[in-house]
Design a protein around this motif. Structure first.
Motif, PDB file in Angstrom:
ATOM      1  N   LEU A   6     -10.994  47.793  17.211  1.00 11.91           N
ATOM      2  CA  LEU A   6     -10.429  49.062  16.648  1.00 11.91           C
ATOM      3  C   LEU A   6     -11.253  50.406  17.534  1.00 11.91           C
ATOM      4  O   LEU A   6     -11.495  50.118  18.443  1.00 11.91           O
ATOM      5  CB  LEU A   6     -11.543  48.877  15.604  1.00 11.91           C
ATOM      6  CG  LEU A   6     -12.175  50.383  14.542  1.00 11.91           C
ATOM      7  CD1 LEU A   6     -12.626  50.043  13.430  1.00 11.91           C
ATOM      8  CD2 LEU A   6     -12.665  51.027  15.646  1.00 11.91           C
ATOM      9  N   ALA A   8     -12.028  54.547  18.145  1.00  8.00           N
ATOM     10  CA  ALA A   8     -12.537  55.610  17.009  1.00  8.00           C
ATOM     11  C   ALA A   8     -12.682  56.433  17.984  1.00  8.00           C
ATOM     12  O   ALA A   8     -13.028  56.438  18.867  1.00  8.00           O
ATOM     13  CB  ALA A   8     -13.958  54.775  16.821  1.00  8.00           C
ATOM     14  N   ARG A  15      -5.993  58.821  21.215  1.00  8.50           N
ATOM     15  CA  ARG A  15      -6.036  57.453  20.165  1.00  8.50           C
ATOM     16  C   ARG A  15      -4.315  57.060  20.736  1.00  8.50           C
ATOM     17  O   ARG A  15      -4.320  55.941  20.678  1.00  8.50           O
ATOM     18  CB  ARG A  15      -5.923  58.061  18.429  1.00  8.50           C
ATOM     19  CG  ARG A  15      -7.294  58.113  17.983  1.00  8.50           C
ATOM     20  CD  ARG A  15      -7.003  58.578  16.795  1.00  8.50           C
ATOM     21  NE  ARG A  15      -6.344  59.432  16.267  1.00  8.50           N
ATOM     22  CZ  ARG A  15      -6.492  60.446  15.848  1.00  8.50           C
ATOM     23  NH1 ARG A  15      -7.601  61.209  16.025  1.00  8.50           N
ATOM     24  NH2 ARG A  15      -5.708  60.834  14.887  1.00  8.50           N
ATOM     25  N   ALA A  34      -9.678  54.915  13.797  1.00  7.42           N
ATOM     26  CA  ALA A  34     -10.679  55.757  13.048  1.00  7.42           C
ATOM     27  C   ALA A  34     -10.456  57.420  14.046  1.00  7.42           C
ATOM     28  O   ALA A  34     -10.148  57.098  15.028  1.00  7.42           O
ATOM     29  CB  ALA A  34     -12.175  55.217  13.345  1.00  7.42           C
ATOM     30  N   ALA A  40     -14.760  55.307  11.330  1.00  7.62           N
ATOM     31  CA  ALA A  40     -14.879  53.853  11.849  1.00  7.62           C
ATOM     32  C   ALA A  40     -15.820  52.767  11.865  1.00  7.62           C
ATOM     33  O   ALA A  40     -15.786  51.736  11.355  1.00  7.62           O
ATOM     34  CB  ALA A  40     -15.660  53.898  13.193  1.00  7.62           C
ATOM     35  N   THR A  49     -12.899  42.647  13.693  1.00  7.12           N
ATOM     36  CA  THR A  49     -13.075  43.063  14.303  1.00  7.12           C
ATOM     37  C   THR A  49     -13.531  42.212  15.753  1.00  7.12           C
ATOM     38  O   THR A  49     -14.506  42.133  15.420  1.00  7.12           O
ATOM     39  CB  THR A  49     -13.492  45.171  14.423  1.00  7.12           C
ATOM     40  OG1 THR A  49     -12.677  45.492  13.233  1.00  7.12           O
ATOM     41  CG2 THR A  49     -13.665  45.290  15.765  1.00  7.12           C
ATOM     42  N   MET A  52     -14.539  46.781  19.428  1.00  3.69           N
ATOM     43  CA  MET A  52     -14.398  48.791  19.185  1.00  3.69           C
ATOM     44  C   MET A  52     -14.562  49.037  20.567  1.00  3.69           C
ATOM     45  O   MET A  52     -15.475  49.104  21.780  1.00  3.69           O
ATOM     46  CB  MET A  52     -15.406  48.511  18.247  1.00  3.69           C
ATOM     47  CG  MET A  52     -15.894  50.139  17.443  1.00  3.69           C
ATOM     48  SD  MET A  52     -16.542  49.875  16.564  1.00  3.69           S
ATOM     49  CE  MET A  52     -18.769  49.807  17.034  1.00  3.69           C
ATOM     50  N   LEU A  54     -15.235  52.896  21.386  1.00  4.07           N
ATOM     51  CA  LEU A  54     -15.514  53.705  20.165  1.00  4.07           C
ATOM     52  C   LEU A  54     -15.445  54.903  21.725  1.00  4.07           C
ATOM     53  O   LEU A  54     -16.963  55.357  22.593  1.00  4.07           O
ATOM     54  CB  LEU A  54     -16.734  53.425  19.845  1.00  4.07           C
ATOM     55  CG  LEU A  54     -18.253  54.380  19.215  1.00  4.07           C
ATOM     56  CD1 LEU A  54     -17.044  54.324  17.899  1.00  4.07           C
ATOM     57  CD2 LEU A  54     -19.144  54.146  18.863  1.00  4.07           C
ATOM     58  N   THR A  78     -19.090  46.328  22.621  1.00  4.89           N
ATOM     59  CA  THR A  78     -18.242  47.782  22.266  1.00  4.89           C
ATOM     60  C   THR A  78     -18.064  48.525  23.918  1.00  4.89           C
ATOM     61  O   THR A  78     -19.232  48.372  24.166  1.00  4.89           O
ATOM     62  CB  THR A  78     -19.287  48.106  21.114  1.00  4.89           C
ATOM     63  OG1 THR A  78     -19.485  47.787  20.049  1.00  4.89           O
ATOM     64  CG2 THR A  78     -19.060  49.589  20.877  1.00  4.89           C
TER      65      THR A  78
END
Length: 81
Positions: A6, A8, A15, A34, A40, A49, A52, A54, A78
């Motif tokens: 994922l 974010a 992105r 996101a 997110a 997920t 991540m 972020l 993450t």
């Protein structure tokens, strides 16, 4: 088995670059993108997920705040950038 990622990040340009780089690897799949921390949090609830990515600075909700909320219910590896 693919690694579900994922992303974010509030910048469309960032992105796109990140998604393209990750998607180029055969064992990694971008399952959701996101645009802010709030999205997110919602997407973690919807998708399975594994990892991540972020961003720290985002509109509506920053990455650190989103990270704290997500980790309350979901322990997800993450990378904060």
């Amino acid at each position: 088995m693919k690694i579900n990622v994922l992303i974010a990040e509030d910048s469309y340009f960032q992105r796109k670059i990140i998604s393209d780089m990750i998607s180029s690897h055969q064992d990694i799949e971008v399952i959701a993108i996101a645009r802010d921390g709030r999205e997110a949090i919602e997407m973690v609830e919807q998708y399975d997920t594994d990892v991540m990515l972020l961003a720290i600075l985002m509109t509506k909700m920053d990455g650190i705040t989103a990270f704290k909320h997500i980790m309350e219910d979901h322990i997800i590896p993450t990378i904060i950038f």
